[in-house]
Design a protein around this motif. Structure first.
Motif, mmCIF file in Angstrom:
data_model
loop_
_atom_site.group_PDB
_atom_site.id
_atom_site.type_symbol
_atom_site.label_atom_id
_atom_site.label_comp_id
_atom_site.label_asym_id
_atom_site.label_seq_id
_atom_site.Cartn_x
_atom_site.Cartn_y
_atom_site.Cartn_z
ATOM 1 N N UNK A 69 0.829 -1.202 0.000
ATOM 2 C CA UNK A 69 0.000 0.000 0.000
ATOM 3 C C UNK A 69 0.864 1.253 0.000
ATOM 4 N N UNK A 70 1.963 1.230 0.764
ATOM 5 C CA UNK A 70 2.877 2.374 0.786
ATOM 6 C C UNK A 70 3.510 2.577 -0.578
ATOM 7 N N UNK A 71 3.833 1.478 -1.258
ATOM 8 C CA UNK A 71 4.415 1.580 -2.596
ATOM 9 C C UNK A 71 3.425 2.257 -3.553
ATOM 10 N N UNK A 72 2.152 1.911 -3.450
ATOM 11 C CA UNK A 72 1.143 2.548 -4.296
ATOM 12 C C UNK A 72 0.993 4.027 -3.952
ATOM 13 N N UNK A 73 1.129 4.351 -2.666
ATOM 14 C CA UNK A 73 1.042 5.754 -2.259
ATOM 15 C C UNK A 73 2.177 6.570 -2.861
ATOM 16 N N UNK A 74 3.372 6.002 -2.868
ATOM 17 C CA UNK A 74 4.548 6.738 -3.343
ATOM 18 C C UNK A 74 4.461 7.086 -4.825
ATOM 19 N N UNK A 75 3.718 6.297 -5.610
ATOM 20 C CA UNK A 75 3.610 6.584 -7.042
ATOM 21 C C UNK A 75 2.373 7.420 -7.358
#
Length: 270
Positions: A215-221
């Motif tokens: 989820x954090x990875x999706x937030x970063x993009x």
């Protein structure tokens, strides 16, 4: 200095999302309260502006309250203001409730529901699950972090403006430097907190979602994630610049105001 402060305001807080109003639902398919003769192939919601989607943006509930297994929810072709999902075949008659959640252009999540009936209306509608208490906790924490952002910015920039405009030699006074450091720390901590809580805040889940790496990875993009990441980078750069400036001033103030002003000008120009 005023130009620099205005630029910093735009870079640090320009994505906070207070300028625009929340998006609204323009239409739904089927329409709210409609009674259709045959089961539709898809359900869709059109908003007044372009939206972004959290996990599970659409959920459909049968008349008995059980969730209907739909296809993946996504945007209509060439239209990022319409969310749609395919419905399975063989739906029974009765009233179906569609629960939706999306994130408007001002970065705030919005949610709602609408109902339609197949063949005839049911005596009772399914009760749509609302945000869990854990999701409300996440929203409260995110709101505190957002407020802390403004407080930290006001303290950091306010003290700096006072020192430069009203007390030229105050840039090297330890109490003022501590106040500026406190504002900087609040601003950095609140930004990192928003970055971690962004995914559960959008989906309405508990604070534990901040530990979800995917989820954090999706937030970063995402647009909001990239803005928050840029703010962290800017704050770290500000810390390096401030330390360099402090070293220059500590030596140049002894040489008189003119040398101090030249030192400040050289750092700003760089």
């Amino acid at each position: 200095m005023l130009l620099l402060l205005a630029s910093a305001w735009g870079l640090l807080l320009g994505g906070a999302g207070t300028a625009s109003a929340h998006a609204k639902v323009s239409s739904t398919a089927p329409a709210e309260g409609a009674i259709v003769k045959t089961a539709p192939k898809t359900v869709a919601i059109t908003f007044s502006e372009t939206m972004s989607l959290p996990d599970q943006p659409l959920r459909v509930f049968a008349p008995d309250g059980k969730r209907v297994r739909t296809g993946p929810a996504g945007w209509a072709p060439d239209d990022h203001a319409t969310i749609r999902a395919a419905l399975p075949d063989g739906l029974a008659k009765g009233t179906y409730t569609v629960s939706w959640r999306a994130v408007s252009a001002d970065s705030h999540p919005i949610s709602g529901a609408f109902a339609f009936s197949i063949g005839k209306a049911s005596p009772h509608r399914a009760v749509v699950p609302t945000d869990s208490p854990a999701g409300e906790v996440t929203g409260a924490l995110y709101g505190v972090a957002r407020g802390t952002t403004y407080a930290g910015y006001a303290l950091m920039v306010g003290v700096a403006a006072f020192a430069v405009l009203c007390l030229p030699r105050g840039m090297n006074l330890r109490p003022l430097r501590r106040l500026m450091g406190t504002g900087w720390g609040l601003l950095l901590a609140s930004t990192v907190t928003q970055l971690l809580l962004r995914a559960p805040y959008e989906s309405g889940s508990g604070p534990g979602g901040a530990l979800d790496v995917s989820a954090l990875r999706n937030t970063l993009i995402s647009d909001t994630g990239q803005f928050l990441t840029a703010r962290v980078a800017l704050l770290l750069g500000t810390w390096l610049l401030w330390n360099f400036l402090g070293q220059r001033l500590s030596g140049d103030l002894a040489g008189g105001p003119r040398k101090a002003v030249l030192a400040v000008g050289a750092v700003i120009a760089a």
